[in-house]
Design an enzyme around this catalytic site. Structure first.
Site, PDB file in Angstrom:
ATOM      1  N   CYS A 145       6.262  12.072   8.428  1.00 44.46           N
ATOM      2  CA  CYS A 145       6.422  10.710   8.971  1.00 44.46           C
ATOM      3  C   CYS A 145       7.516  10.662  10.024  1.00 44.46           C
ATOM      4  O   CYS A 145       7.472   9.848  10.944  1.00 44.46           O
ATOM      5  CB  CYS A 145       6.773   9.723   7.853  1.00 44.46           C
ATOM      6  SG  CYS A 145       5.393   9.253   6.803  1.00 44.46           S
ATOM      7  N   GLY A 187       0.798  -1.212   0.000  1.00 47.43           N
ATOM      8  CA  GLY A 187       0.000   0.000   0.000  1.00 47.43           C
ATOM      9  C   GLY A 187       0.832   1.264   0.000  1.00 47.43           C
ATOM     10  O   GLY A 187       0.321   2.357  -0.238  1.00 47.43           O
ATOM     11  N   GLU A 211      -2.488   3.066  14.017  1.00 51.51           N
ATOM     12  CA  GLU A 211      -1.281   3.552  13.341  1.00 51.51           C
ATOM     13  C   GLU A 211      -0.753   4.855  13.930  1.00 51.51           C
ATOM     14  O   GLU A 211       0.090   5.522  13.328  1.00 51.51           O
ATOM     15  CB  GLU A 211      -1.564   3.716  11.848  1.00 51.51           C
ATOM     16  CG  GLU A 211      -1.995   2.434  11.156  1.00 51.51           C
ATOM     17  CD  GLU A 211      -0.839   1.474  10.909  1.00 51.51           C
ATOM     18  OE1 GLU A 211       0.203   1.907  10.399  1.00 51.51           O
ATOM     19  OE2 GLU A 211      -0.994   0.266  11.214  1.00 51.51           O
ATOM     20  N   HIS A 236      -1.814   6.149   4.833  1.00 51.97           N
ATOM     21  CA  HIS A 236      -2.142   6.868   6.063  1.00 51.97           C
ATOM     22  C   HIS A 236      -2.759   8.211   5.698  1.00 51.97           C
ATOM     23  O   HIS A 236      -2.454   8.784   4.641  1.00 51.97           O
ATOM     24  CB  HIS A 236      -0.893   7.129   6.920  1.00 51.97           C
ATOM     25  CG  HIS A 236      -0.323   5.915   7.566  1.00 51.97           C
ATOM     26  ND1 HIS A 236       1.041   5.669   7.625  1.00 51.97           N
ATOM     27  CD2 HIS A 236      -0.911   4.870   8.189  1.00 51.97           C
ATOM     28  CE1 HIS A 236       1.249   4.528   8.256  1.00 51.97           C
ATOM     29  NE2 HIS A 236       0.086   4.021   8.605  1.00 51.97           N
TER      30      HIS A 236
END
EC number: 3.5.3.23
Length: 445
Positions: A368, A24, A174, A250
């Site tokens: 991130c 993904g 997550e 995300h």
């Protein structure tokens, strides 16, 4: 009492490599088996941290995980000495060994969800490590993540640390990659936005068809309960399943917030208008919804450049700036959009570009790499001071990387037991530099 927002970036670990482990994540898959440069990756991350410190922002450092994860390899049946365990795993299950070598903890947006004391009913700052159940290589992180967070935020008077959620896909969590906070000022009561990909306990609801939805509604609700948020402080919104299938694994790949700004792509949310209405109804401050149309920037360009996986930070002068990867500067469509954005009537007034290519190749941009923590002055004073970036710490960590990190790691390097010894030696020294004690299994045994 004044409140600031600190960014705590994850140090890139000594075993940074490209194994293509994240289904993904387009960049991760496209660069699988490339040769990585751990030293360059770590230095790029440190350079970004130092630059934000130099801009007058509070910048923190979080230690990486111990890799390879020998304890996990032993748990699944590999036996003998550490070197024998590595040899067996390389011969019998190289994909599993690669997962146990992953340096993915560098992306600390996935480390935990954080609720500032201004939002929680008990007026404490709350941390819940993400369980990251959707990917094996990340699901082995939460225990050490909790150890590191407790070592950095180590004052029970101010900080509340929770155990990660049950290790089951029904509670797939997550962390901050699917969570953002909107507020007037960092010390004001805010709105915490929890974005989820699917419902675990409701059948027949919308969900992606090609790639997995990693965050569940039930996990988001559980974290909100543990962090003592009331209904006025929390908004739950589903990510658009179609955009997940386009590589947006995300929400922080398609939307990012900072104080009273939400910067997002028009395809980010499933029920966009209902979501906006709820935020406006609950917020006691004006929210700037900076909506990017597909004609301005396509989802493909957003994924390739990580336009929305940028940081938005509030500078000491009160203006906001976007911290973007060089990929945004090198894409003509995205660069043109950003040039126009800073002239518009929003709080975003500048864009600063950084080279984080080693991270980008593995699927993680500037957003991130950091965990956002809003801190009162008293809370900041209670943070482990050795984990706050300054000129001296930058020099120490740069020298540490130069001393311990390899220039190249290939897939074949994962069979080398010397890499384990090098990694443990480096991490043992790091815990002394950061004064975080024995947070790793090898130190405890």
């Amino acid at each position: 009492m004044s409140t600031i927002e600190a960014n705590f970036d994850g140090l890139v670990g000594p075993t940074h490599n490209y194994a293509g482990l994240s289904e993904g994540n387009v960049a991760s898959l496209n660069n699988a088996k490339d040769i990585s440069n751990p030293k360059q990756a770590a230095l790029q991350g440190l350079a970004k941290m130092k630059a934000l410190h130099d801009l007058g922002l509070v910048q923190g450092v979080l230690a990486p995980q111990e890799r390879p994860d020998i304890e996990t390899l032993k748990r699944i049946g590999f036996t003998g000495s550490d070197s024998q365990v590595i040899e067996q795993a390389y011969q019998q299950a190289p994909s599993i060994l690669a997962s146990c070598y992953s340096a993915s903890s560098m992306w600390t947006a996935n480390a935990a969800t954080v609720t500032p004391s201004a939002d929680s009913l008990d007026n404490k700052l709350h941390f819940t490590p993400a369980n990251l159940t959707n990917k094996f290589h990340r699901s082995i992180e939460p225990q050490v993540t909790g150890n590191v967070l407790r070592a950095v935020f180590n004052d029970e008077q101010h900080f509340s640390h929770h155990l990660h959620l049950p290790e089951n896909e029904h509670f797939g969590d997550e962390g901050a990659a699917n969570h953002t906070r909107l507020c007037g000022a960092h010390g004001d009561n805010g709105i915490e936005v929890f974005t989820f990909g699917r419902y675990a306990f409701k059948k027949g609801m919308p969900e992606p068809k090609k790639f997995p939805a990693r965050q569940t509604f039930e996990a988001s609700q559980a974290v909100a309960r543990m962090h003592q948020l009331d209904s006025q402080n929390a908004v739950f919104v589903q990510q658009n399943p179609d955009v997940i299938d386009q590589g947006v694994f995300h929400n922080d790949v398609i939307a990012v917030g900072n104080q009273n700004v939400l910067f997002y792509h028009e395809q980010a949310f499933l029920n966009e208008q209902a979501f906006i209405n709820e935020v406006q109804q609950k917020a006691d401050f004006d929210v700037h919804f900076v909506r990017v149309n597909n004609e301005q920037v396509s989802v493909q360009d957003a994924v390739q450049t990580y336009l929305f996986n940028t940081q938005i930070v509030t500078m000491p002068n009160g203006e906001m700036s976007i911290i973007a990867p060089m990929h945004c500067a090198n894409n003509s469509n995205v660069k043109a959009y950003l040039d126009e954005l800073v002239t518009q009537n929003t709080p975003i007034k500048s864009v600063k570009f950084f080279d984080v290519n080693e991270s980008m190749k593995n699927g993680g941009g500037p957003a991130c790499l950091r965990l956002r923590v809003a801190l009162t002055q008293a809370e900041l004073n209670a943070v482990n001071p050795q984990c706050i970036m300054n000129d001296a710490l930058y020099g120490q960590l740069t020298s540490w990387v130069e001393k311990h990190y390899r220039d190249r790691i290939t897939n074949q390097c994962l069979a080398d037991p010397q890499l384990l010894i090098e990694s443990r030696t480096a991490l043992d020294e790091l815990t002394q530099i950061l004064n975080i004690g024995s947070v790793y299994p090898f130190q405890k045994s």
